[in-house]
Structure formats: C-alpha cells, structure tokens
Design an enzyme around this catalytic site. Structure first.
Site, PDB file in Angstrom:
ATOM      1  CB  CYS A  85      -0.577  -0.388   1.271  1.00 18.84           C
ATOM      2  SG  CYS A  85      -1.842   1.052   1.088  1.00 18.84           S
ATOM      3  CB  ILE A  86       0.814   4.293   1.567  1.00 19.49           C
ATOM      4  CG1 ILE A  86       0.410   4.282   3.220  1.00 19.49           C
ATOM      5  CG2 ILE A  86      -0.723   4.968   1.188  1.00 19.49           C
ATOM      6  CD1 ILE A  86      -0.308   5.143   3.948  1.00 19.49           C
TER       7      ILE A  86
END
Length: 579
Positions: free
Chosen positions: A311-312
């Site tokens: 993800c991030i």
C-alpha cells in the site's frame, strides 16, 4: 497594509479552530468541497435546456416502461425485470424479491437510481472531479432509501421475522445497542477480543533487532537449515499495523516466507501521538526505510536485500529505492509492491475526498490534534463501500439478527492507527494532489527522484476489486518505469487479495513479464491477453524471489550483537501494542 496583514495572521488560528470543530461533526469531509461540486453541477445543468429535455424524456420513457412492467406483474405475465441490478449489486437476488409488491419496489428503486446516474453525468462544462463527487453523493443518498434497508419493504427480513416470531429483531436490537455502546466508549467491534496480538495473531517467532522513535525492525527466526542468500525486508503501510502480513499461522505471509527458506525482516511503525505531529514524509524515508535497510545490512553482513512494500508503504519504498538507485547504491536486490500506487492521476474513488478544499480542511483538523484520527479514515473507507460495510450490516446484524463471525482480518482492520499532521499533509499534497513523484518533481536530498531511476527487478501485485489502489492505477508502473517488471493481478480486494495463502478457496491470478525496453501494453489489452491461473499467487512470487536470489546459505541467527544489532525484545515488539 502591515496592520491588515497582522490582523489576518491573528484571525487564522481562530479559523483553524473553527474548521477543526466543524470537521469533527462532518467526519472530516469539507462542506465547501461538496458544495463546490454541487454548484458546479447545478449551475451547468440549469443552463443546459437540451440536457434537461433529455432527462425529462428519459423519465417519461422509464415511467412507461415501469407501468408496463407493473401491468405484466399484476396479471402474472412477467417476462423478467425491466432493469437488472449492476453485477456487484447483490441486494435483490433472493427469489422473494421477484414477487409483488416487492418486485415493484426494487425495480422502481433501480430505475430511479439509473435516472439520477444519467442526471449527474454528461452535463457539459462540469469538471470531472465535481461530476464524480455529485454522482457519488447522489448514489449514497439513494442507497439510504433502498427498499432492502427496511423491515416493511424487505421480503427476506419479513419472512425471517414471521418464522422466528420476531426474535431476529430482538437479537438485532441487542446487536445494535452493543455496537452503539462500543462506539460511544471508543471500544473495538464485538468479537475482536478473540484475537490478541502476540497470542493468536502476530505469533511468528522473532526478535526486535532495531528500534528508533518511528520504527521497530523485527527479524523472524528461521525454520529451515538453508535460507536464501539475500534477506527480505517488508515495509507495510503506516496506516495499518504490520501484522496483516502475520495474522493467524495458517494465513501468515511472514510464516509462509520463513518456511520457504527466506530470512524475513519486518518494519513495525510507531502509532503516532500529538508529540509526533512534526514528523514529515522525509522522516518516514530516513528514520523508516533507510534505517531499516541499515539494520538489515548490519545483521546480515551487508548483502543486497529483497524489498517489499504494501500500500502506501510500497509508495514510500519506491521513492527510497529510486533514490538509492539514483545514487548508485547496490543495497537493493529486487523490489516487490503489493497494491501500491506510484502515480495518483487515477487513484480511484479515494480521489473523491482529495482536492485542495478537502486537504486544507483535513490539515486544520490534524493541526488541532497533531494527527489524523483513525476514525476519520475508517469513515471514508466505509462510505466508499457503503453497501458492503454499512447497509449489509444493517440488514444482516440488525434486521436479520445474524452477527457476522469475527475473523482475524476483520479484527486487524479494527486495530487502527493514526497519521501525524505534517507527514499526512505532505503526502496528500505532494503525491495525491500534485503527483510530484510520478512527474519527476519529488526531491530526496538535493536532487529529484523518478521511476526511471529504478534498475532492479520489480514484482508488482494488483487486486481486481481493489477500491483503495485500483489495479489499473497500480499497473501504471509499467508505463513510467524502464526495468524488468513482473505484473500479477490477483482476485479479491485491497487486503483479501494480498492475504491469499495456498489452499484459500476461489482464488485466481494473471501474470506476465515485461522486459526492460519492451513496448507498453495498455491494462485492458493486458487483461484480455493474459491467461488465468487458479490458486494462490504466493508460490509464484516465492519462485520469483528464488529466481532473483544468488543461491542459499546456512540459516542466519537472529540479530548481530557484534554489529550493534543485538535483540531488543521478542516479536511482535512494543510499537504494535500501542493504541
């Protein structure tokens, strides 16, 4: 002039306090942003008589079509619905919905929903972002009044109520009161107490071998006599706790990797408080990824590293790897990205909540507290999937009286974290709004970094039903980078698609490899041409890691006291326990 400027600076803190108070009442959604979108749409529609005439024509045609449908239904000459639900809309699948008067209720609802979709799209002059916001808002408001949400208009609930003599409603009321009490007291959802970190989730044996004010680095104990020559470092997102990748032993990615003969390290992020408000995005690069890489190299004797970002955390890792490759470093052996975006021009429905007005509003909310509370983020994700996360809960748990069993993944999802003011502001403005990294304007040190700086093999995983990082957005790495890229598209969503252990039913994936300098293929062409494989993608990724490795070595001990990385404490460590 000086007096006016001075007055403005004195008023500004009051404005921020006001906006912060408003934001707590609006779940962090900017009224100005929503109003701007509505006015853009309404003014352009009011000045478009041709579009209005077309909408009136559509309303008349739908009325005639619906009247004919009702006539056939009443005379039992039904030949099928006059409008089919969207493929993902499962609210009206039960046979009970095909009988009068319920078929009339749901068909009328779907026709109304379709008309509003036409009304909010195709109005000349409306900006695409505002069109998306208005369409989304209209859909959310209509879903509130769906006939499936109410006892009197849901035939399945009525049947259950008659069969149980109303006991389903008694249980539903108890469920509602329990959920309300937990919400008011800021307690986790019912059932999460069955999953305790360090007891039955996040139990893969290991030690914390490094800690600073932002991260702990966990090294897991080997279970094989031989391990890959290069270790694996996983960088999870700081919006989540790391143990989504180390849930129960049967679906733990960490345990799977260790059992396949990999030396695995994991970053565990600190859950920030108000005291961490000034931690910036560059701190997450330096104190986070770079210090973790230092620790892994110190423990393993400086060998190159297989890096993994989720993800991030994957976005952060990509920036760090680009900076290292730009500077000629040989630290990185390969990079794997799970549902991680590097270009944010097509970032999906999350972009509904990201514009200058919305970001400024969130900044005022975070400025007041020093961080973004997990409840604001959870609210946004629930709204994006309101049918699955809100209304299905109303129907199943409050009307049917059926409490969904808690799973380890659901319990993890409730174990939320915060994000510091400065970091989240920089992340939203630089990456989401300005797209600085993908467009070569993001600086690490005194020089910019770009995806073209990366020259190590890359393995990328997207998920078909990912609403957080849509797979076509993840796929854009193929367009922007120029290195060997293996792209894999798995079934499932943002989390369930990644936690796809061997033996998990109903899993499939597509995979292909793009060599450096090969021509670009669009995502739609890619999807049509790449065959489907059944089962989990984990063994395929493990085989790729093995292929990128330079052989095997004897299993490494945990920690390296001689290099200054003696074990600090047992896994799962201290930071993951912070609430």
């Amino acid at each position: 002039m000086d007096d006016d400027t001075s007055d403005a600076h004195q008023i500004y803190p009051f404005d921020r306090f006001l906006h912060a108070a408003e934001a707590r009442a609006t779940s962090g959604i900017s009224p100005a942003s929503v109003m701007s979108a509505y006015l853009d749409w309404a003014v352009h529609l009011a000045n478009s008589p041709g579009k209005q005439a077309r909408l009136m024509e559509k309303a008349l045609r739908k009325s005639v079509k619906f009247s004919a449908y009702l006539q056939r239904a009443l005379t039992r000459r039904q030949e099928g619905p006059c409008i089919d639900p969207l493929p993902q809309d499962r609210r009206f699948q039960a046979d009970d919905w095909q009988q009068m008067p319920f078929c009339a209720l749901y068909q009328g609802f779907l026709l109304t929903q379709q008309w509003w979709d036409n009304a909010t799209h195709g109005v000349a002059g409306v900006t695409p972002h505002h069109e998306d916001v208005v369409s989304f808002a209209a859909r959310q408001m209509l879903d509130v009044f769906a006939p499936s949400n109410f006892l009197a208009t849901n035939p399945t609930v009525l049947r259950r109520t008659m069969e149980e003599g109303g006991m389903n409603l008694v249980r539903g009321t108890q469920n509602f009161l329990e959920d309300w009490e937990r919400t008011v007291l800021h307690q986790p959802p019912a059932g999460t107490e069955k999953f305790k970190v360090g007891e039955n989730v996040a139990v893969t044996p290991g030690k914390v071998v490094y800690r600073n004010r932002l991260i702990e680095v966990i090294q897991y104990e080997p279970t094989t006599k031989k391990v890959g020559a290069e270790p694996v470092l996983i960088v999870p997102a700081w919006i989540m706790k790391y143990y989504i990748l180390d849930l129960s032993p049967e679906n733990s990615m960490v345990k799977y990797l260790v059992d396949q003969g990999h030396t695995v390290f994991m970053i565990s992020w600190k859950n920030p408080t108000e005291a961490d408000r000034d931690l910036g995005f560059h701190d997450y690069i330096d104190l986070g990824v770079m210090r973790a890489l230092d620790a892994v190299r110190g423990v393993t004797g400086g060998v190159p590293i297989h890096t993994v970002g989720y993800c991030i955390g994957g976005t952060l890792l990509t920036i760090a790897v680009a900076a290292l490759c730009r500077d000629g470093s040989d630290w990185i052996k390969s990079m794997t990205l799970f549902a991680a975006q590097t270009d944010f021009t097509e970032a999906g429905e999350l972009m509904l909540f990201i514009d200058d007005s919305q970001v400024a509003y969130l900044e005022d909310l975070m400025w007041d507290r020093g961080y973004l509370d997990a409840r604001q983020m959870a609210g946004a994700f629930q709204i994006l999937r309101s049918n699955d996360l809100i209304w299905s809960k109303v129907i199943n748990e409050y009307l049917m009286g059926e409490r969904a069993p808690m799973s380890d993944l659901m319990a993890w999802n409730a174990d939320a974290t915060r994000m510091p003011y400065r970091m989240h502001s920089e992340y939203l403005r630089s990456l989401f709004l300005k797209n600085d990294f993908a467009e070569g304007r993001y600086y690490v040190g005194e020089k910019p970094v770009a995806l073209t700086d990366i020259h190590v093999p890359v393995f990328i995983v997207g998920a078909e039903r990912d609403h957080v990082a849509p797979w076509k957005s993840v796929y854009k790495f193929n367009l922007l980078a120029d290195t060997d890229i293996t792209f894999l598209l798995t079934s499932g969503g943002h989390n369930a698609g990644i936690i796809s252990e061997p033996g998990h039913p109903h899993r499939h994936f597509r995979i292909s490899e793009k060599k450096e300098h090969e021509p670009y293929v669009t995502p739609d062409q890619w999807f049509e041409n790449v065959p489907v494989s059944d089962g989990s993608w984990w063994p395929t990724w493990d085989a790729w890691l093995t292929q990128q490795s330079s052989g095997s070595v004897d299993a490494r001990p945990v920690g390296n006291a001689d290099a200054g990385f003696a074990p600090v404490c047992d896994a799962p460590g201290r930071y993951v326990m912070e609430s």
